[in-house]
Design a protein around this motif. Structure first.
Motif, PDB file in Angstrom:
ATOM      1  N   VAL A 113       0.875  -1.178   0.000  1.00  0.00           N
ATOM      2  CA  VAL A 113       0.000   0.000   0.000  1.00  0.00           C
ATOM      3  C   VAL A 113       0.913   1.228   0.000  1.00  0.00           C
ATOM      4  N   PRO A 114       0.956   1.988  -1.075  1.00  0.00           N
ATOM      5  CA  PRO A 114       1.899   3.104  -1.170  1.00  0.00           C
ATOM      6  C   PRO A 114       1.587   4.215  -0.174  1.00  0.00           C
ATOM      7  N   HIS A 165      -8.481  -2.994   4.034  1.00  0.00           N
ATOM      8  CA  HIS A 165      -9.400  -2.926   2.895  1.00  0.00           C
ATOM      9  C   HIS A 165      -8.636  -2.600   1.608  1.00  0.00           C
ATOM     10  N   ALA A 166      -7.649  -1.685   1.712  1.00  0.00           N
ATOM     11  CA  ALA A 166      -6.839  -1.356   0.536  1.00  0.00           C
ATOM     12  C   ALA A 166      -6.091  -2.589   0.019  1.00  0.00           C
ATOM     13  N   VAL A 167      -5.625  -3.431   0.959  1.00  0.00           N
ATOM     14  CA  VAL A 167      -4.948  -4.676   0.558  1.00  0.00           C
ATOM     15  C   VAL A 167      -5.940  -5.615  -0.120  1.00  0.00           C
ATOM     16  N   LEU A 168      -7.168  -5.734   0.424  1.00  0.00           N
ATOM     17  CA  LEU A 168      -8.169  -6.625  -0.151  1.00  0.00           C
ATOM     18  C   LEU A 168      -8.556  -6.206  -1.567  1.00  0.00           C
ATOM     19  N   VAL A 169      -8.580  -4.889  -1.813  1.00  0.00           N
ATOM     20  CA  VAL A 169      -8.883  -4.406  -3.172  1.00  0.00           C
ATOM     21  C   VAL A 169      -7.834  -4.927  -4.152  1.00  0.00           C
ATOM     22  N   GLN A 170      -6.559  -4.875  -3.705  1.00  0.00           N
ATOM     23  CA  GLN A 170      -5.489  -5.396  -4.569  1.00  0.00           C
ATOM     24  C   GLN A 170      -5.636  -6.905  -4.781  1.00  0.00           C
ATOM     25  N   MET A 171      -5.998  -7.636  -3.730  1.00  0.00           N
ATOM     26  CA  MET A 171      -6.191  -9.084  -3.854  1.00  0.00           C
ATOM     27  C   MET A 171      -7.279  -9.405  -4.873  1.00  0.00           C
ATOM     28  N   GLU A 172      -8.405  -8.655  -4.783  1.00  0.00           N
ATOM     29  CA  GLU A 172      -9.503  -8.907  -5.716  1.00  0.00           C
ATOM     30  C   GLU A 172      -9.096  -8.610  -7.153  1.00  0.00           C
ATOM     31  N   ARG A 173      -8.311  -7.556  -7.336  1.00  0.00           N
ATOM     32  CA  ARG A 173      -7.834  -7.230  -8.686  1.00  0.00           C
ATOM     33  C   ARG A 173      -6.927  -8.336  -9.234  1.00  0.00           C
ATOM     34  N   VAL A 227     -10.307 -12.647   6.102  1.00  0.00           N
ATOM     35  CA  VAL A 227      -9.005 -12.252   5.551  1.00  0.00           C
ATOM     36  C   VAL A 227      -8.724 -10.798   5.896  1.00  0.00           C
ATOM     37  N   GLN A 228      -9.756  -9.933   5.788  1.00  0.00           N
ATOM     38  CA  GLN A 228      -9.544  -8.513   6.114  1.00  0.00           C
ATOM     39  C   GLN A 228      -9.137  -8.352   7.571  1.00  0.00           C
ATOM     40  N   ILE A 288      -5.997   7.868   3.150  1.00  0.00           N
ATOM     41  CA  ILE A 288      -6.792   7.208   4.194  1.00  0.00           C
ATOM     42  C   ILE A 288      -6.775   8.030   5.481  1.00  0.00           C
ATOM     43  N   VAL A 289      -5.581   8.482   5.871  1.00  0.00           N
ATOM     44  CA  VAL A 289      -5.436   9.273   7.104  1.00  0.00           C
ATOM     45  C   VAL A 289      -6.206  10.580   6.983  1.00  0.00           C
ATOM     46  N   ARG A 290      -6.074  11.240   5.835  1.00  0.00           N
ATOM     47  CA  ARG A 290      -6.752  12.528   5.625  1.00  0.00           C
ATOM     48  C   ARG A 290      -8.272  12.356   5.695  1.00  0.00           C
TER      49      ARG A 290
END
Length: 683
Positions: free
Chosen positions: A322-323, A354-362, A371-372, A330-332
């Motif tokens: 996650v860059p 959630h950001a990681v899960l988006v990458q997994m789904e892609r 998993v989340q 996310i923080v903002r």
């Protein structure tokens, strides 16, 4: 069913005594029925059994018959059946009005709760608006015995209006022990406040003797009656100025059958740390200023550090990155939502996951909630949260603000002046939270910081008494406890005796978070005798210009005497003189003079109590420091040395307000003893 509204030709007093005896028997039977309940077959487990046993015990307590408290105090004879169509020839009903509901074996009412709608005309009906009442009867008691009655025939235009002698006698009745309820003497303007709805907040400005404290307590009792289920879930709270005051009022609600109302002081509410220190007036004023809330908000949120490194989560043979720029978004977004610091911190790992899960789904995977949750608990995610959004300890945060000049200056910039910052900074460094000598004002700051981190639990209704002495930050602390509920605020601007005392109710209500609360003013004095309140009101132009003086409705002017004395022996003699009367006596003096007076009383062989200790038939004198006199009342008062009361405060205005409080504690008589000249404002 209630009884038809007509009297037997026999002796009416004997008939009423018979009804009282029958009502007491019915109440005893109600209590015995509850005590005889067998719950062995209705409880599924031990926890349910314990809960039910406690509820039964509370019910038994609520059904207690207090021997010295009248079971009913009034009677209403209706012209027509209440709440029904007025059919021709339909006969009205009779209802006995009392502190709690009592029914007979058939379930028919013997006594109707004063809070029931059918009881309202007892307080509101008049000859102009009889509210379908033919007769209102008041009862007089000696001890627990019914000894007199008095009738008003509201529907008879030929009967002249008169002042109720029994009502006057009840108002002026000598008292020994804690504060008693006023349910038998509630006036129409008080009843309107008592019965106002739960959804709205109300502020009651009332001078000495107007019954504002009792009105607030009866309002709690009424709301619990009218909204019992809701308030059983959300809770109620009565807040008083000190524990002596709470002890003084604690018997009012149980006498009305209410046992579940919590009582507290503001200091108890915010007791996150042990208070062992004190502030000078200047520091307390700054710490109590509402601007401190913004200083604390800045300090809390300053701990959030925008991420500069990516988060890399390893799961099996895959690495998910996650860059930093996405973490910053996310923080903002969490900051912009304005949620509590702790809630945002708890949400952050889930947002990263959630950001990681988006990458997994892609990538073609099909992760689920488990998993989340696993990703959110990953060590790399946890480390990122600690770095970006660290945990904040409220007490440590406040300690740093009060001991680190640079930290305070950074977060108070544009809010506090340099002098104000110097005023609240501690002179010496402190090793830890436990070692710090926290003041009461510091504890309120910690409570504010704690609420910025985690939301404070809100109650359904809060009664705040003697509110005029609270600082803006204390109002905020109370307001957090009723942020989703309502409040009843009670006070008198003329009795504000702190350097930060309330200047206006509108300002106070804004700090409380209830700017739309209705402000009601009680100006009819029922407790303080005419001559006493007239004398004390000489101070009003100097302490609260524009405030309406209390007008005593007492027919008895009371006993009032200004008495020059030579020494404490003559003060003691004045106490002995008043103790010859029935009822309680208070000796009120400047705090610094209390030890000398205590010694003089002991030498004279006169037993005395401290504020909050309950008077008895044998010991009816209480020695009261002026600083603790607020909210208390005695049948007779000796006020020692008014000049010393004024001089005992940091400024004259506060001293005169303290004197106003001390002058207005008497119900039947006041002796003012003085060696020094009286303050010019009294002469």
């Amino acid at each position: 069913m209630s009884t038809p509204a007509h009297d037997s030709p026999a002796d009416p007093l004997a008939r009423e005594r018979a009804h009282l005896s029958a009502s007491r028997s019915a109440l005893r039977a109600m209590r015995e029925d509850v005590e005889a309940l067998d719950i062995s077959d209705v409880t599924a487990n031990w926890v349910n059994a314990q809960i039910l046993e406690r509820q039964i015990a509370d019910r038994v307590k609520a059904l207690a018959d207090l021997s010295d408290t009248p079971l009913f105090f009034g009677r209403l004879d209706y012209l027509h059946p209440p709440g029904a169509e007025r059919a021709e020839g339909a006969e009205g009903e009779r209802f006995y009005i009392g502190r709690r509901h009592v029914h007979d074996a058939d379930g028919d009412p013997m006594v109707v709760d004063w809070r029931a709608p059918v009881s309202q005309p007892f307080y509101r009906a008049s000859r102009k608006d009889p509210m379908d009442i033919a007769l209102r009867r008041r009862f007089g008691y000696t001890g627990g015995d019914l000894t007199a009655y008095e009738d008003e025939r509201l529907s008879d235009p030929a009967e002249a209006a008169t002042t109720s002698k029994l009502l006057q006698r009840e108002i002026e009745r000598p008292r020994v022990g804690p504060m008693r309820d006023i349910v038998a003497t509630i006036q129409p303007e008080q009843d309107e406040i008592v019965r106002s709805g739960l959804s709205g907040s109300v502020c009651v400005q009332g001078g000495p003797g107007t019954g504002k404290t009792a009105v607030g307590l009866h309002r709690v009792a009424y709301l619990l009656y009218a909204h019992r289920e809701r308030l059983a879930r959300t809770g109620t709270l009565v807040i008083g100025p000190n524990r002596s005051f709470l002890h003084y009022i604690e018997q009012v609600l149980p006498a009305l059958g209410e046992l579940t109302v919590r009582q507290s002081t503001v200091d108890d509410l915010v007791a996150h740390v042990e208070v062992r220190g004190t502030d000078d007036a200047a520091a307390a004023v700054v710490k109590g200023d509402a601007r401190m809330a913004e200083v604390l908000r800045r300090a809390v949120h300053s701990h959030v550090t925008p991420p500069t490194e990516p988060v890399v989560v390893v799961r099996g043979s895959r690495r998910w990155r996650v860059p930093a720029y996405e973490l910053q978004d996310i923080v903002r977004e969490l900051q912009d939502r304005g949620i509590r610091y702790g809630a945002a911190r708890a949400a952050l790992p889930q947002r990263i996951a959630h950001a990681v899960l988006v990458q997994m789904e892609r990538a073609g995977e099909a992760p689920d909630d488990r998993v989340q949750d696993a990703v959110a608990r990953n060590s790399a995610v946890k480390a990122a949260v600690r770095a970006v959004w660290p945990a904040v300890d409220p007490a440590k945060l406040v300690l740093r603000l009060l001991t680190d000049a640079d930290f305070l200056a950074l977060h108070a910039e544009g809010i506090l002046t340099e002098d104000e910052r110097k005023t609240i900074l501690w002179a010496k460094p402190v090793r830890s939270v436990k070692a710090a000598k926290w003041s009461a004002a510091d504890a309120v700051l910690i409570d504010e910081a704690a609420d910025l981190v985690e939301r404070t639990h809100s109650l359904g209704h809060v009664v705040l008494d003697e509110a005029q002495d609270l600082s803006p930050m204390q109002y905020r602390a109370v307001g957090r406890r009723c942020s989703t509920g309502s409040a009843t605020v009670l006070g008198d601007l003329a009795q504000g005796t702190t350097p930060w005392a309330t200047r206006s109710w509108q300002e106070a209500l804004a700090h409380l978070g209830k700017p739309d609360a209705a402000v009601e003013e009680l100006t009819a004095g029922f407790r303080v005798p005419t001559d006493v309140i007239t004398y004390a009101s000489r101070l009003l132009p100097h302490i609260a210009p524009g405030l309406t003086p209390v007008a005593s409705v007492r027919e008895n002017p009371g006993f009032f005497d200004l008495r020059p004395v030579g020494d404490t022996a003559e003060v003691v003699a004045a106490c002995e003189e008043l103790l010859r009367n029935e009822g309680s006596t208070g000796l009120i003096a400047a705090d610094a003079r209390v030890p000398a007076l205590a010694e003089a009383l002991t030498a004279a062989g006169i037993p005395y109590l401290a504020p909050g200790e309950e008077t008895t038939r044998e010991t009816r004198l209480t020695l009261v420091p002026a600083s603790l006199a607020k909210g208390l009342e005695y049948d007779y008062v000796v006020l020692d040395e008014p000049r010393a009361v004024v001089d005992g405060e940091p400024d004259e205005r506060t001293g005169l307000r303290r004197l106003y409080v001390a002058l207005t504690r008497a119900v039947s008589g006041l002796i003012v003893t003085h060696t020094a000249p009286l303050p010019a404002q009294l002469t």
